[in-house]
Design a protein around this motif. Structure first.
Motif, PDB file in Angstrom:
ATOM      1  N   ASP A   1      -3.281 -20.309  10.059  1.00  0.00           N
ATOM      2  CA  ASP A   1      -4.557 -19.694   9.678  1.00  0.00           C
ATOM      3  C   ASP A   1      -4.741 -18.373  10.416  1.00  0.00           C
ATOM      4  OD1 ASP A   1      -5.344 -21.495   7.821  1.00  0.00           O
ATOM      5  OD2 ASP A   1      -6.583 -22.711   9.183  1.00  0.00           O
ATOM      6  N   GLY A   2      -5.206 -17.346   9.680  1.00  0.00           N
ATOM      7  CA  GLY A   2      -5.424 -16.031  10.282  1.00  0.00           C
ATOM      8  C   GLY A   2      -4.214 -15.121  10.194  1.00  0.00           C
ATOM      9  N   GLU A   3      -3.079 -15.668   9.734  1.00  0.00           N
ATOM     10  CA  GLU A   3      -1.851 -14.854   9.670  1.00  0.00           C
ATOM     11  C   GLU A   3      -1.557 -14.380   8.253  1.00  0.00           C
ATOM     12  OE1 GLU A   3       0.893 -16.414  13.353  1.00  0.00           O
ATOM     13  OE2 GLU A   3       1.224 -17.366  11.396  1.00  0.00           O
ATOM     14  N   LEU A   4      -0.670 -13.370   8.159  1.00  0.00           N
ATOM     15  CA  LEU A   4      -0.216 -12.921   6.845  1.00  0.00           C
ATOM     16  C   LEU A   4       1.254 -12.558   6.910  1.00  0.00           C
ATOM     17  CD1 LEU A   4      -1.615  -9.337   6.293  1.00  0.00           C
ATOM     18  CD2 LEU A   4      -2.548 -10.777   8.071  1.00  0.00           C
ATOM     19  N   LEU A   5       1.903 -12.680   5.769  1.00  0.00           N
ATOM     20  CA  LEU A   5       3.317 -12.319   5.640  1.00  0.00           C
ATOM     21  C   LEU A   5       3.402 -10.977   4.928  1.00  0.00           C
ATOM     22  CD1 LEU A   5       6.422 -13.009   5.641  1.00  0.00           C
ATOM     23  CD2 LEU A   5       6.020 -14.081   3.406  1.00  0.00           C
ATOM     24  N   LEU A   6       4.199 -10.080   5.481  1.00  0.00           N
ATOM     25  CA  LEU A   6       4.331  -8.747   4.881  1.00  0.00           C
ATOM     26  C   LEU A   6       5.789  -8.417   4.619  1.00  0.00           C
ATOM     27  CD1 LEU A   6       2.035  -8.379   7.497  1.00  0.00           C
ATOM     28  CD2 LEU A   6       1.501  -6.554   5.884  1.00  0.00           C
ATOM     29  N   GLU A   7       6.003  -7.598   3.574  1.00  0.00           N
ATOM     30  CA  GLU A   7       7.350  -7.074   3.349  1.00  0.00           C
ATOM     31  C   GLU A   7       7.316  -5.558   3.422  1.00  0.00           C
ATOM     32  OE1 GLU A   7       9.069  -8.161  -0.400  1.00  0.00           O
ATOM     33  OE2 GLU A   7       7.476  -7.218  -1.584  1.00  0.00           O
ATOM     34  N   SER A   8       8.282  -4.997   4.126  1.00  0.00           N
ATOM     35  CA  SER A   8       8.376  -3.545   4.266  1.00  0.00           C
ATOM     36  C   SER A   8       8.771  -2.929   2.931  1.00  0.00           C
ATOM     37  CB  SER A   8       9.408  -3.176   5.330  1.00  0.00           C
ATOM     38  OG  SER A   8       9.038  -3.718   6.574  1.00  0.00           O
ATOM     39  N   VAL A   9       8.091  -1.833   2.580  1.00  0.00           N
ATOM     40  CA  VAL A   9       8.391  -1.119   1.340  1.00  0.00           C
ATOM     41  C   VAL A   9       9.097   0.197   1.685  1.00  0.00           C
ATOM     42  CG1 VAL A   9       7.415  -0.135  -0.767  1.00  0.00           C
ATOM     43  CG2 VAL A   9       6.355  -2.143   0.272  1.00  0.00           C
ATOM     44  N   PHE A  10       8.545   0.907   2.685  1.00  0.00           N
ATOM     45  CA  PHE A  10       9.172   2.111   3.223  1.00  0.00           C
ATOM     46  C   PHE A  10       9.225   1.982   4.739  1.00  0.00           C
ATOM     47  CE2 PHE A  10       7.190   3.700  -0.721  1.00  0.00           C
ATOM     48  CZ  PHE A  10       8.268   4.350  -1.303  1.00  0.00           C
ATOM     49  N   LEU A  11      10.336   2.433   5.314  1.00  0.00           N
ATOM     50  CA  LEU A  11      10.463   2.465   6.772  1.00  0.00           C
ATOM     51  C   LEU A  11      10.713   3.892   7.223  1.00  0.00           C
ATOM     52  CD1 LEU A  11      12.503  -0.543   6.231  1.00  0.00           C
ATOM     53  CD2 LEU A  11      11.150  -0.654   8.311  1.00  0.00           C
ATOM     54  N   SER A  12      10.230   4.189   8.423  1.00  0.00           N
ATOM     55  CA  SER A  12      10.319   5.541   8.953  1.00  0.00           C
ATOM     56  C   SER A  12      11.498   5.665   9.914  1.00  0.00           C
ATOM     57  CB  SER A  12       9.022   5.848   9.700  1.00  0.00           C
ATOM     58  OG  SER A  12       9.002   7.192  10.091  1.00  0.00           O
ATOM     59  N   VAL A  13      12.202   6.790   9.856  1.00  0.00           N
ATOM     60  CA  VAL A  13      13.129   7.144  10.946  1.00  0.00           C
ATOM     61  C   VAL A  13      12.644   8.463  11.540  1.00  0.00           C
ATOM     62  CG1 VAL A  13      15.176   5.849  10.230  1.00  0.00           C
ATOM     63  CG2 VAL A  13      14.782   8.106   9.260  1.00  0.00           C
ATOM     64  N   ASP A  14      12.462   8.471  12.851  1.00  0.00           N
ATOM     65  CA  ASP A  14      11.862   9.613  13.540  1.00  0.00           C
ATOM     66  C   ASP A  14      12.636   9.953  14.808  1.00  0.00           C
ATOM     67  OD1 ASP A  14       9.075   9.867  12.103  1.00  0.00           O
ATOM     68  OD2 ASP A  14       9.315   7.732  12.533  1.00  0.00           O
ATOM     69  N   PRO A  15      12.590  11.236  15.214  1.00  0.00           N
ATOM     70  CA  PRO A  15      13.306  11.649  16.424  1.00  0.00           C
ATOM     71  C   PRO A  15      12.903  10.866  17.680  1.00  0.00           C
ATOM     72  CG  PRO A  15      12.629  13.577  15.173  1.00  0.00           C
ATOM     73  CD  PRO A  15      11.994  12.393  14.505  1.00  0.00           C
TER      74      PRO A  15
END
Length: 330
Positions: free
Chosen positions: A35-49
């Protein structure tokens, strides 16, 4: 149903430029939601310096790579988040994850359908905010001033230049290829040059602005910064945002000393992290979103398809292969 997440871990600390063999693809079984949790799937991921120096400072070998994603809510036992909602999360290089919602930021409610959600990792996200607060609060640019920005075709630099134009400044940018220079001219930079092909950086800077520079937004550090500091105008401001020229050095560069130009020109040089203005995040995002919608802020994304190509996208970005923001589409 059992969800198996894929995640990229740091197999060994980078020595010089990261290599694909420094990463390890892991599978992680996710438990059922409480209870209180959620499942997420990444759609876009960032690559940064920043991931390059931060990995050394904050990570152990075997840890999941740090970073942010735009993710979609797949299942929810948290009334604050409905299935199908999009959020920005800082959960590193993984395809799926469970959250209690506290570490998630919903996309602005006025985000238009026509706008790619990946922009929440770029122009209307952390890099955009970095440009916004770095220019307004650190450089304190004023109309009529001349602004210099390096790595100008990158995620942060391209926003810096366009914000400076919106703010009534003359803008000089430099980048590492002719394609990037053409892009800078296209998005409204007054002057732009390729630092890899000019014979003398000093001359190129002088030619672009014979009267010098009031503001210098530095993403590169190293030799570029030591040349540019000598062309600052009296009371000039330098915002030290990044030092990508130094991130992959095994042996630290020995630089010249900045004290003399700083004294003679009475300069201010200030390092900053965008998190300083977390309490003004909404203000910044709304301003950036508005300029994008009005067409005053152009964007370009370098999209790499496939979660399996994440290390490659990261390495390519560090080598300057991207035009604009580098993102990975899962």
């Amino acid at each position: 149903m059992m969800v198996i997440a894929k995640a990229w871990a740091l197999k060994r600390h980078f020595d010089g430029f990261p290599k694909t063999s420094d990463f390890d693809l892991k599978k992680i079984e996710l438990p059922n939601l409480k209870d209180g949790e959620l499942l997420l799937e990444s759609v876009f991921l960032s690559v940064d310096p920043y991931m390059r120096p931060y990995s050394r400072r904050d990570m152990k070998e075997g840890d999941i790579m740090i970073g942010t994603q735009v993710a979609r809510v797949v299942e929810s036992k948290n009334p604050a988040f409905i299935v199908g909602a999009f959020v920005v999360a800082g959960r590193g290089w993984r395809t799926h994850f469970i959250s209690d919602g506290k570490d998630l930021q919903l996309l602005p409610s006025n985000w238009p359908e026509s706008l790619p959600k990946s922009l929440a990792l770029g122009t209307v996200g952390m890099p955009g905010l970095t440009a916004y607060f770095g220019l307004l609060e650190v450089c304190k640019m004023k109309p009529g001033e001349t602004v210099l920005v390096n790595a100008a075709a990158g995620a942060v630099g391209s926003v810096v230049g366009q914000l400076a134009k919106i703010g009534g400044c003359k803008v000089v940018g430099c980048a590492g290829s002719d394609d990037k220079v053409a892009y800078l001219k296209k998005i409204g930079f007054d002057e732009a040059f390729n630092y890899n092909t000019v014979k003398s950086l000093d001359e190129a800077l002088r030619k672009a602005s014979p009267d010098g520079y009031d503001c210098f937004f530095d993403n590169v550090g190293g030799e570029f910064a030591s040349v540019a500091i000598n062309q600052m105008r009296k009371y000039g401001r330098i915002a030290v945002c990044g030092a990508i020229s130094q991130y992959n050095d095994s042996v630290p560069q020995k630089g010249p000393y900045v004290q003399l130009p700083m004294i003679f020109k009475e300069l201010q040089m200030e390092g900053f992290l965008v998190t300083r203005w977390n309490n003004r995040r909404e203000e910044g995002l709304q301003a950036l979103l508005k300029w994008v919608m009005e067409g005053k802020m152009k964007y370009h994304e370098q999209v790499t398809e496939g979660f399996e190509n994440m290390p490659m996208a990261f390495i390519g970005m560090l080598k300057g292969e991207n035009l604009g923001k580098a993102v990975v589409k899962v």
